[in-house]
Design a protein around this motif. Structure first.
Motif, mmCIF file in Angstrom:
data_model
loop_
_atom_site.group_PDB
_atom_site.id
_atom_site.type_symbol
_atom_site.label_atom_id
_atom_site.label_comp_id
_atom_site.label_asym_id
_atom_site.label_seq_id
_atom_site.Cartn_x
_atom_site.Cartn_y
_atom_site.Cartn_z
ATOM 1 N N SER A 96 45.171 29.070 -7.914
ATOM 2 C CA SER A 96 46.009 27.720 -8.331
ATOM 3 C C SER A 96 47.603 27.170 -8.533
ATOM 4 C CB SER A 96 45.519 27.699 -9.919
ATOM 5 O OG SER A 96 45.785 29.071 -10.477
ATOM 6 N N SER A 99 51.097 26.399 -3.562
ATOM 7 C CA SER A 99 51.285 25.071 -2.490
ATOM 8 C C SER A 99 52.128 24.843 -1.504
ATOM 9 C CB SER A 99 52.554 24.609 -3.890
ATOM 10 O OG SER A 99 54.093 24.694 -4.020
ATOM 11 N N PRO A 138 49.094 20.864 -3.835
ATOM 12 C CA PRO A 138 50.365 20.016 -4.339
ATOM 13 C C PRO A 138 50.903 20.044 -3.027
ATOM 14 C CG PRO A 138 49.838 21.628 -5.578
ATOM 15 C CD PRO A 138 48.776 21.821 -4.943
ATOM 16 N N ASN A 164 57.410 12.459 -11.425
ATOM 17 C CA ASN A 164 57.739 12.362 -12.542
ATOM 18 C C ASN A 164 59.234 11.622 -13.336
ATOM 19 O OD1 ASN A 164 59.319 14.850 -12.128
ATOM 20 N ND2 ASN A 164 57.819 15.970 -13.744
ATOM 21 N N CYS A 230 54.505 15.440 -3.663
ATOM 22 C CA CYS A 230 55.024 15.485 -5.589
ATOM 23 C C CYS A 230 56.710 15.218 -5.470
ATOM 24 C CB CYS A 230 54.176 16.890 -6.224
ATOM 25 S SG CYS A 230 53.762 18.344 -5.450
ATOM 26 N N PRO A 279 53.174 20.906 -9.927
ATOM 27 C CA PRO A 279 52.807 21.235 -10.890
ATOM 28 C C PRO A 279 52.030 22.605 -11.306
ATOM 29 C CG PRO A 279 51.209 19.819 -9.159
ATOM 30 C CD PRO A 279 52.378 20.069 -8.522
ATOM 31 N N HIS A 280 52.388 23.064 -12.696
ATOM 32 C CA HIS A 280 52.217 24.980 -13.006
ATOM 33 C C HIS A 280 50.530 24.931 -13.938
ATOM 34 C CE1 HIS A 280 56.689 25.424 -12.517
ATOM 35 N NE2 HIS A 280 57.032 24.206 -12.676
ATOM 36 N N CYS A 281 49.963 25.896 -12.645
ATOM 37 C CA CYS A 281 48.298 26.772 -13.388
ATOM 38 C C CYS A 281 49.270 28.030 -13.723
ATOM 39 C CB CYS A 281 47.522 25.633 -12.009
ATOM 40 S SG CYS A 281 47.588 24.024 -12.483
#
Length: 539
Positions: A96, A99, A138, A164, A230, A279-281
């Motif tokens: 997860s 990237s 990502p 973002n 992204c 994204p951070h997971c």
């Protein structure tokens, strides 16, 4: 035989294909050692660096580690899905956090068609990673170009576009990010002309990027999924370019100028400032997965145990409730069914009391035991009723006077008959010990029946049975006939209900009693005796 051979052939082909796939995967990732992979507890971003990635790594190295990320080089597009499968097995906790970074060096490509085919290959490889990464990972792109008037040793200038954030941001060392317009117009800034030229250079780069890269990645063609980055980064750093490269062709078509050639650095700067936009997971390690499955199994076991306990307690409640309902529904007439129901309740009470003292069985536990609240109603029901006294013997003395004897008809006569049965003598002798013939007392013999049959027949039968008993007493004791009175009442004088077998048995009887009468029982050579005269004859 043929079917067996077919099964063996299919199994062999399957094993051969699996072995071939495993061998191919092993060959593709054999250069990736454990030292090249981050540990399972790594907290930063794990970046698979694709495209023109050789310029980011020094010779002989496969990875670069920073405080925020771990960059692993992927040399070609065919290696990417095999590496993804390998990572899903050896580093499942980091899946997860993975990237894909597509590095682009337009100064290292000659042909537009070759560059397009290479991008299509990477796009296909990323799509093939979907089963191992639970979907598309990502994607982000970084492009490095030489700035206008590049000189060796200049600090790189970073321009970033993150989903973002609005617009293009310029990274200022030690000052954070600034919007592009604010960076160009910043008051007191030295090298104003240089910033303006870099902005124009960036505009040319964005134009080339949109036509050569973004339009291809975001366009879906057949099985190729559209890849929407992204984050995007553009770095202007002194970089030695190839003659007649794609970037030189693009610049020459706009300005008729060519970028200056400089000595390249050992490795290009890494896009660390873009990692915050990814994204951070947090993934699940094998140890975490083990404990998660162990917890899930424990939860399932606990739920099943509680369900089993609930079912057993409900069965116990229903069983005791059925016994209580049946017990309270019975009136006690006849008493036998209620006695049996009471015995069931006594057994339930003993069992519940034993469980209260020693502890209930495991199948009733888990905090769901209901026996304690059942014990009180069971004990109260058992003690609120007692069965009647057992029926009197076949021949019993009924209290109707001082010397009244009750003889059961069925012990003396057959059903519907008036002649004494063989063997009835002993019953008569044992029962009539207290009946004595004496002057002034009349021996009254009366017959009774239950209400079964016709009333006239019952009256006649009772009269005849009383006469048979009188005859036996007269003949056996040599008592004058004047001492006896015979009466037949039929079913007219019951002593119990005729609605039950027990009551009808009590009503079928012959009664013998002494009744005072002054002129009764005149024995030979005697005068009329008063009631207090001593016995003249003992029967």
């Amino acid at each position: 035989m043929a079917l067996s051979l077919l099964v063996i052939l299919i199994c062999g082909v399957t094993l051969w294909r699996q072995w071939g796939t495993s061998r191919t995967r092993h060959d593709a990732v054999r250069e990736i050692t454990d030292d090249s992979l981050p540990p399972e507890d790594f907290q930063g971003a794990f970046i698979l660096t694709c495209g023109d990635s050789a310029a980011l790594f020094t010779a002989g190295t496969q990875h670069r580690e920073t405080r925020q990320g771990w960059y692993l080089q992927v040399k070609d597009a065919e290696q990417l899905p095999l590496l993804a499968q390998h990572l899903s097995i050896v580093r499942p906790a980091l899946v997860s956090q993975i990237s894909v970074l597509l590095t682009i060096l337009p100064e290292r490509h000659y042909s537009t068609d070759d560059f397009t085919q290479e991008l299509r290959g990477w796009q296909r490889a990323v799509a093939q990673c979907r089963p191992w990464f639970n979907g598309l990972p990502p994607i982000w792109t970084v492009t490095w170009v030489s700035p206008p008037g590049a000189c060796a040793g200049e600090n790189p200038v970073w321009f970033t576009v993150v989903n973002n954030r609005a617009g293009i941001q310029v990274h200022q060392p030690g000052q954070g990010n600034l919007p592009l317009a604010d960076w160009i117009n910043e008051s007191g800034a030295s090298g104003r002309f240089t910033r303006l030229s870099q902005a124009l250079w960036l505009d040319s780069l964005l134009s080339w990027q949109g036509n050569a890269v973004d339009s291809l990645l975001t366009e879906r063609q057949g099985e190729l999924a559209a890849l929407r980055p992204c984050a995007q980064g553009f770095c202007m750093v002194p970089l030695s370019g190839w003659a007649d490269s794609l970037w030189q062709q693009h610049i020459s078509g706009i300005t008729a100028l060519s970028p200056d050639r400089v000595d390249p650095p050992d490795a290009l700067p890494l896009p660390e400032l873009l990692l915050s936009g990814l994204p951070h997971c947090r993934g699940i390690s094998r140890r975490m997965a083990f404990w998660r499955y162990a917890g899930l199994l424990a939860a399932i076991f606990l739920v099943l145990a509680m369900l089993a306990s609930f079912i057993h307690n409900q069965r116990l409640i229903r069983s005791v409730a059925d016994h209580l309902t049946l017990y309270h529904r019975l009136s006690g007439e006849p008493p036998l069914p209620k006695v049996q129901a009471q015995q069931h309740l006594r057994a339930d009470g003993r069992l519940l009391d034993d469980w209260q003292r020693r502890g209930e069985p495991l199948r009733y536990r888990m905090g769901l035991y209901q026996g304690l609240r059942l014990l009180g109603p069971v004990e109260a029901a058992v003690s609120d009723w007692a069965p009647p006294a057992p029926p009197t013997p076949v021949i019993q003395q009924i209290v109707q006077g001082p010397s009244t004897v009750h003889l059961d008809s069925l012990s003396l006569f057959d059903s519907g008959q008036s002649e004494l049965k063989p063997g009835s003598t002993r019953v008569l002798v044992n029962s009539l010990v207290g009946i004595r013939a004496r002057p002034g007392w009349l021996i009254v013999v009366s017959g009774h029946t239950d209400n079964t049959g016709r009333a006239q027949l019952n009256q006649t039968l009772s009269q005849q049975r009383a006469g048979s008993v009188r005859n036996w007493m007269r003949d056996t004791g040599d008592v004058p006939e004047s001492c006896f009175a015979v009466q037949g009442y039929g079913a007219g004088r019951p002593v119990a209900t005729n609605n039950t077998p027990e009551g009808r048995a009590l009503n079928r009887r012959v009664e013998i009693s002494l009744v005072p009468q002054a002129d009764a029982c005149q024995l030979p050579d005697t005068k009329a005796a008063s009631p207090d005269v001593s016995d003249a004859l003992t029967q």
